[in-house]
Write an enzyme that holds these catalytic residues in place. Structure first.
Site, mmCIF file in Angstrom:
data_model
loop_
_atom_site.group_PDB
_atom_site.id
_atom_site.type_symbol
_atom_site.label_atom_id
_atom_site.label_comp_id
_atom_site.label_asym_id
_atom_site.label_seq_id
_atom_site.Cartn_x
_atom_site.Cartn_y
_atom_site.Cartn_z
ATOM 1 C CG ASP A 9 -9.030 -19.500 -3.681
ATOM 2 O OD1 ASP A 9 -9.073 -20.497 -2.927
ATOM 3 O OD2 ASP A 9 -7.964 -18.912 -3.918
ATOM 4 C CB SER A 10 -8.672 -18.231 0.637
ATOM 5 O OG SER A 10 -7.503 -18.630 -0.051
ATOM 6 C CB CYS A 72 -11.034 -22.607 -1.847
ATOM 7 S SG CYS A 72 -10.132 -22.562 -0.288
ATOM 8 C CD GLU A 151 -3.670 -14.540 -2.234
ATOM 9 O OE1 GLU A 151 -3.913 -13.338 -2.455
ATOM 10 O OE2 GLU A 151 -4.370 -15.464 -2.706
ATOM 11 C CB CYS A 183 -3.428 -25.655 -2.228
ATOM 12 S SG CYS A 183 -3.607 -23.875 -1.965
HETATM 13 N N1 DGL Z 1 -6.507 -21.905 -2.526
HETATM 14 C C1 DGL Z 1 -7.009 -22.484 -1.354
HETATM 15 C C2 DGL Z 1 -6.978 -23.991 -1.359
HETATM 16 O O1 DGL Z 1 -7.116 -24.562 -2.419
HETATM 17 C C3 DGL Z 1 -6.742 -21.830 -0.021
HETATM 18 C C4 DGL Z 1 -5.393 -21.530 0.386
HETATM 19 C C5 DGL Z 1 -5.380 -20.765 1.698
HETATM 20 O O2 DGL Z 1 -6.055 -19.749 1.769
HETATM 21 O O3 DGL Z 1 -4.721 -21.202 2.650
HETATM 22 O O4 DGL Z 1 -6.882 -24.623 -0.342
#
Ligand code: DGL
Length: 270
Positions: A9-10, A72, A151, A183
């Site tokens: 994930d990010s 993600c 975060e 998300c």
């Molecule tokens: N958790 C990620 C998603 O499901 C990314 C959120 C992000 O980094 O903007 O989209």
């Protein structure tokens, strides 16, 4: 050596998927990568998200996992097919499982979707939902201020509640009965989101359905971990490891205590 399920994930969002995988598949070993140094992905152009995803997957495959889970939505929306073409192992995304779960739950046929700017702009949920049920009505909205709150570990403060209230003010007037948390960071804010949307709206977290898909694939490939395996999970992040560890422990709690965790911080192209 037990082969792991690699999850990326990010940032910390994919831990919501990890938690469900640990619950449904407690003998599986997890290898996790959170790109906390470059989060959020949501506002970034698609080609940049694709490049980051390729880089992380290339890093993770060195560990010879049996599967890659792109936990993600933003990366799933733009990079899933690309990664599938490049790697010869099962690659699972989170958008189809989330769409499936929502279509299975809705009675009114009106489904809300919240996600990052990248995910909403991609139209990936609209496509996935319409493919499953062509007459479904979809109301979607990007919520760019949610990921930075998560975060920062800011899940339930007055500031968070206010941000959630403001971001969802338009969606509250819709007659949807399901809202997809499109998300993987958003389940951290589920209490706040649920308070704003009210008791008639079911929140759909794709984690449960994603873990089921993982289980089905492993079962079909005869790759499920044996019941005598005691997994040692590995968590990697590209940014502040202490902050990541704190959030991971808060979120995964018991599972972390149940299994030894080794924290390492690789430095990749930041
Ligand atoms: N958790 C990620 C998603 O499901 C990314 C959120 C992000 O980094 O903007 O989209």
């Amino acid at each position: 050596m037990q082969q792991a399920i690699a999850v990326l994930d990010s940032g910390v969002g994919g831990l919501t998927v990890v938690k469900e995988v640990m619950r449904q598949l407690p003998y599986e070993k997890i290898l996790y990568f959170g790109d906390t140094a470059r989060t959020p992905y949501g506002p970034r152009p698609a080609d940049e998200v694709i490049a980051f995803t390729r880089e992380i997957v290339n890093y993770l495959v060195q560990y010879r996992p049996k599967m890659i889970v792109i936990a993600c939505n933003t990366a799933t929306a733009v990079a899933l097919e690309d990664i599938r073409h490049r790697h010869n192992l099962p690659i699972v995304g989170v958008i189809n499982p989330g769409a499936r779960a929502a279509v299975g739950r809705t009675k009114s046929g009106i489904i809300g979707v919240i996600g990052t700017e990248g995910t909403i702009k991609s139209g990936a949920y609209d496509l996935a939902l319409k493919r499953l049920s062509p007459h479904i009505e979809i109301v979607s909205q990007a919520c760019p201020s949610f990921v930075p709150l998560v975060e920062d570990g800011n899940f339930r403060s007055a500031e968070t509640n206010q941000t959630v209230l403001e971001s969802l003010s338009l969606l509250r007037n819709s007659t949807m009965d399901c809202l997809i948390l499109g998300c993987t960071h958003y389940p951290f804010l589920a209490e706040s989101i649920s308070e704003v949307m009210g008791p008639t709206v079911v929140l759909i977290n794709s984690a449960e359905e994603t873990a089921r898909e993982i289980s089905t694939i492993l079962h079909e490939n005869n790759e499920l971990a044996g019941k005598d395996e005691f997994p040692v999970h590995h968590f990697f992040c590209s940014g502040d490891a202490r902050k990541f560890q704190q959030i991971a422990k808060t979120w995964l709690g018991d599972q972390i205590r149940l299994t030894p965790v080794i924290w390492q911080v690789p430095h990749i192209g930041v």
